[in-house]
Motif scaffolding. Structure first.
Motif, PDB file in Angstrom:
ATOM      1  N   VAL A 199       0.835  -1.198   0.000  1.00 34.84           N
ATOM      2  CA  VAL A 199       0.000   0.000   0.000  1.00 34.84           C
ATOM      3  C   VAL A 199       0.872   1.251   0.000  1.00 34.84           C
ATOM      4  O   VAL A 199       0.589   2.227  -0.703  1.00 34.84           O
ATOM      5  N   VAL A 200       1.940   1.234   0.796  1.00 34.97           N
ATOM      6  CA  VAL A 200       2.878   2.358   0.808  1.00 34.97           C
ATOM      7  C   VAL A 200       3.484   2.559  -0.581  1.00 34.97           C
ATOM      8  O   VAL A 200       3.579   3.680  -1.077  1.00 34.97           O
ATOM      9  N   SER A 201       3.883   1.457  -1.211  1.00 29.82           N
ATOM     10  CA  SER A 201       4.471   1.542  -2.548  1.00 29.82           C
ATOM     11  C   SER A 201       3.481   2.097  -3.562  1.00 29.82           C
ATOM     12  O   SER A 201       3.827   2.959  -4.377  1.00 29.82           O
ATOM     13  N   LEU A 202       2.256   1.625  -3.509  1.00 35.86           N
ATOM     14  CA  LEU A 202       1.223   2.120  -4.430  1.00 35.86           C
ATOM     15  C   LEU A 202       0.963   3.605  -4.208  1.00 35.86           C
ATOM     16  O   LEU A 202       0.792   4.367  -5.168  1.00 35.86           O
ATOM     17  N   GLY A 203       0.924   4.026  -2.943  1.00 39.05           N
ATOM     18  CA  GLY A 203       0.675   5.432  -2.647  1.00 39.05           C
ATOM     19  C   GLY A 203       1.781   6.329  -3.168  1.00 39.05           C
ATOM     20  O   GLY A 203       1.515   7.387  -3.747  1.00 39.05           O
ATOM     21  N   ILE A 204       3.030   5.908  -2.974  1.00 41.68           N
ATOM     22  CA  ILE A 204       4.149   6.716  -3.468  1.00 41.68           C
ATOM     23  C   ILE A 204       4.152   6.756  -4.994  1.00 41.68           C
ATOM     24  O   ILE A 204       4.376   7.810  -5.603  1.00 41.68           O
ATOM     25  N   GLY A 205       3.885   5.609  -5.613  1.00 42.50           N
ATOM     26  CA  GLY A 205       3.812   5.585  -7.069  1.00 42.50           C
ATOM     27  C   GLY A 205       2.721   6.501  -7.597  1.00 42.50           C
ATOM     28  O   GLY A 205       2.914   7.217  -8.591  1.00 42.50           O
TER      29      GLY A 205
END
Length: 289
Positions: A120-126
Motif C-alpha cells: 500500500v505504501v508503494s502504491l501510494g508513493i507511485g
C-alpha cells in the motif's frame, strides 16, 4: 547426582529451539548447497556433482537481465539510504531530547509506516509521483515548453520515489533505536564538558557523538540491509529500472537452473558481509571509547 540432572522439560524446550533454528536457517542452507551443483545440476536434490559452475554462469550474465547493473543499483541505493537514515535518525533523536510541542503526534506519525502494508505504501508513493508527472506535463504545455516533454519520462526513479519508499521503512527503525539510546544517555557528560568550557558543538563532537557512535553504526546496518532486501515497497515506486531483489523475483519464474540459487547465495553473502563489517566496527569503536 540426581540434583545435577536436567529436568525433562529442558530437552523438550531444546528440541523446540532446534526446530526453530532449522526452520529459520534451513531454507538458506539448502539454497547455499544447491548453488554448488555441477553443470548437470537441477533445482532439487539429489545434487549432481560439486562445482562453482553456476557462479560462473551468473558472472557471465543471465540472458536479457543485467544482473551486474541491478547489483550496482541496489548497492548504491542502499548506501544512500544508510547515510540518510543515520543522519535523520540522529537529528530526530537529538530533537526528541528537548520538549517539543506535539512530540507524541510526531512520534506516532513517524512510526506509522511500520504498521501500513508495504504494498500500500508503494502504491501510494507511485500514485503521488504519477500525479507529479501529470502536473509537470500540464505546466510545461501551458508555458509552451513542449520541447522539454520529448526527453521527459517520469519523476519516478532510484533516488526519488524508490529512495522515499525505502526511507519509510528504515527511518522508523532508526528513530526507535536512537530514542532508546538517548533515553539511557547520561547528560552529566555534557554538563562536565560545558563546565570545562566546551561549546555546544564541541560537546556534541567530542562527547555525545563518540558515545552514540556504536549505535549509529547499528542504525546504518539496519538502513542498508533493509534497503538491500526490500521488494514490496520498491515494486510500484521504482520507475523504469529494477533493483536486484526485483530482478531476482522476476527470475524465479523464468530461470530453471541453479544459477538462481547462486544469485540468492551472493545476495545473502553481501548481507553477511555488511553485518560482519558492522560488528567489527562496533567492536573497534567500543575499545576506542
Amino acid at each position: 547426582m540426581s540434583a545435577s540432572r536436567r529436568p525433562p522439560a529442558f530437552y523438550g524446550l531444546a528440541a523446540v529451539f532446534a526446530l526453530f533454528v532449522l526452520f529459520l536457517y534451513g531454507p538458506m542452507f539448502v539454497i547455499f548447497v544447491l548453488s554448488l551443483q555441477g553443470p548437470e545440476g537441477g533445482l532439487t536434490f539429489p545434487m549432481r556433482g560439486f562445482s562453482f559452475h553456476w557462479f560462473g554462469k551468473l558472472w557471465e550474465g543471465m540472458g536479457v537481465v543485467d544482473i551486474a547493473a541491478a547489483f550496482r543499483r541496489s548497492v548504491a541505493l542502499g548506501a544512500v539510504v544508510m547515510v540518510l537514515t543515520v543522519l535523520l535518525s540522529l537529528g530526530a533523536g537529538l530533537a526528541f531530547r528537548r520538549r517539543l510541542n506535539g512530540a507524541g503526534a510526531l512520534f506516532y506519525t513517524s512510526v506509522a509506516s511500520l504498521i501500513m502494508p508495504s504494498i500500500v505504501v508503494s502504491l501510494g508513493i507511485g500514485l503521488q509521483f504519477r500525479l507529479v508527472d501529470t502536473g509537470l506535463q500540464a505546466l510545461l504545455t501551458q508555458w509552451g515548453l513542449d520541447g522539454l516533454l520529448e526527453g521527459y519520462g517520469t519523476a519516478m526513479g532510484l533516488y526519488t520515489s524508490a529512495l522515499g519508499a525505502h526511507l519509510t521503512w528504515t527511518l522508523p527503525f532508526g528513530l526507535l533505536i536512537m530514542l532508546a539510546v538517548f533515553n539511557r544517555f547520561n547528560p552529566a557528560y555534557e554538563e562536565a564538558a560545558r563546565d570545562l568550557g566546551a561549546t555546544p558543538w564541541q560537546g556534541f563532537r567530542h562527547v555525545v557523538l563518540p558515545l552514540v557512535a556504536p549505535s549509529l553504526v547499528g542504525v546504518g546496518m539496519f538502513g542498508f540491509t533493509l534497503s538491500w532486501d526490500e521488494i514490496a515497497r520498491t515494486s510500484q515506486a521504482i520507475g523504469d529500472v529494477n533493483t536486484l531483489p526485483l530482478e531476482l523475483q522476476g527470475l524465479t519464474s523464468t530461470v530453471t537452473t541453479p544459477a538462481i540459487y547462486a544469485l540468492g547465495t551472493v545476495t545473502t553473502l553481501v548481507s553477511f558481509v555488511v553485518m560482519g563489517a558492522t560488528w567489527a566496527l562496533v567492536t573497534w569503536l567500543g575499545r576506542k571509547r
